[in-house]
Design an enzyme around this catalytic site. Structure first.
Site, PDB file in Angstrom:
ATOM      1  CB  SER A  93      -4.208  -5.562   1.440  1.00  0.00           C
ATOM      2  OG  SER A  93      -3.191  -5.968   2.319  1.00  0.00           O
ATOM      3  CG  HIS A 108       7.376  -5.897  11.217  1.00  0.00           C
ATOM      4  ND1 HIS A 108       8.264  -5.810  10.155  1.00  0.00           N
ATOM      5  CD2 HIS A 108       7.674  -7.052  11.865  1.00  0.00           C
ATOM      6  CE1 HIS A 108       9.063  -6.864  10.173  1.00  0.00           C
ATOM      7  NE2 HIS A 108       8.723  -7.631  11.201  1.00  0.00           N
ATOM      8  CG  ASP A 150      11.026  -3.688  11.315  1.00  0.00           C
ATOM      9  OD1 ASP A 150      10.278  -2.837  10.814  1.00  0.00           O
ATOM     10  OD2 ASP A 150      11.522  -4.620  10.655  1.00  0.00           O
TER      11      ASP A 150
HETATM   12  C1  GRF Z   1       2.260  -6.248   5.092  1.00  0.00           C
HETATM   13  O1  GRF Z   1       2.436  -7.568   5.481  1.00  0.00           O
HETATM   14  C2  GRF Z   1       2.944  -5.310   6.060  1.00  0.00           C
HETATM   15  O2  GRF Z   1       2.939  -5.779   7.373  1.00  0.00           O
HETATM   16  C3  GRF Z   1       4.359  -5.285   5.523  1.00  0.00           C
HETATM   17  O3  GRF Z   1       4.213  -5.310   4.134  1.00  0.00           O
HETATM   18  C4  GRF Z   1       2.982  -5.934   3.786  1.00  0.00           C
HETATM   19  C5  GRF Z   1       2.224  -4.964   2.932  1.00  0.00           C
HETATM   20  O4  GRF Z   1       1.058  -5.502   2.406  1.00  0.00           O
HETATM   21  N1  GRF Z   1       5.066  -4.142   6.032  1.00  0.00           N
HETATM   22  P1  GRF Z   1       0.001  -4.566   1.698  1.00  0.00           P
HETATM   23  O5  GRF Z   1       0.743  -3.817   0.584  1.00  0.00           O
HETATM   24  O6  GRF Z   1      -0.563  -3.627   2.712  1.00  0.00           O
HETATM   25  O7  GRF Z   1      -1.027  -5.495   1.131  1.00  0.00           O
END
Ligand code: GRF
Length: 191
Positions: A14, A110, A146
């Site tokens: 997403s 993150h 991180d």
């Molecule tokens: C997000 O919450 C991002 O912060 C973390 O992994 C998740 C990925 O979600 N690193 P998407 O695949 O972008 O929907």
């Protein structure tokens, strides 16, 4: 000249979609030249294909060591012409060698207000700690997980009755805003 970016994913993508949508604007200073997933079934690959972006699956299972896997990643990113790497839900730890090749040009999103709640279970940890506020962070990637310099953050409240899903969805909404903003800042920074 728009800066070329490669996006690395492992799942839903997403955030990748938010970057794709931003890059579709005529005045956006970056464009995505390649999406790499370490998982063949990542939904983000479908998002990329729909947007006409080249995709590549590099399965970590096909490589005996992290070093060999990262070498292949690097090779493909370079071949795509990318100058920037965006980690967007990419669930592999990268070797210092690889990370150091992209110093100042690789960013990650993150789902917490770093430096609090590092690691893969941020929402779970936030709920267990009982804090009233969390959020998301875009940061430069350095070898320590991180821990790189923060580029942008956005906060959201933790509400009574929240679970990982409800909290995660609230945080994601903000991720989708700040990740494109951070990519824009990086692309315009003269790197
Ligand atoms: C997000 O919450 C991002 O912060 C973390 O992994 C998740 C990925 O979600 N690193 P998407 O695949 O972008 O929907």
């Amino acid at each position: 000249m728009r800066k070329k970016a490669a996006v690395l994913i492992s799942g839903s993508g997403s955030n990748l979609q938010a970057l794709i949508d931003a890059c579709a604007k005529p005045d956006f200073p970056a464009k995505i030249t390649l999406v790499i997933s370490n998982k063949a079934d990542a939904y983000g690959l479908i998002r990329a294909k729909k947007a006409g972006i080249k995709t590549s699956v590099i399965s970590n299972k096909d490589y005996a060591t992290r070093e060999l896997f990262d070498e292949e990643l690097h090779k493909e990113i370079i071949a795509s012409g990318a100058e920037i790497v965006c980690l967007a839900g990419f669930m592999r730890l990268l070797t210092p060698d690889f990370v150091n090749k992209w110093t100042g040009r690789m960013i990650n999103i993150h789902p917490s207000l770093l430096p609090d709640f590092k690691g893969a279970n941020a929402h779970q940890d936030v709920l267990a700690k009982g804090v009233s506020k969390t959020g998301c962070t875009v940061h430069y990637v350095i070898p320590e997980m991180d821990a790189g310099e923060i580029i942008l953050q956005e906060s959201v409240p933790v509400l009574k009755g929240d679970n990982e899903k409800t909290l995660g969805a609230r945080v994601l909404e903000k991720e989708h805003i700040i990740y494109p903003q951070a990519l824009k800042m990086l692309a315009e920074s003269g790197i």
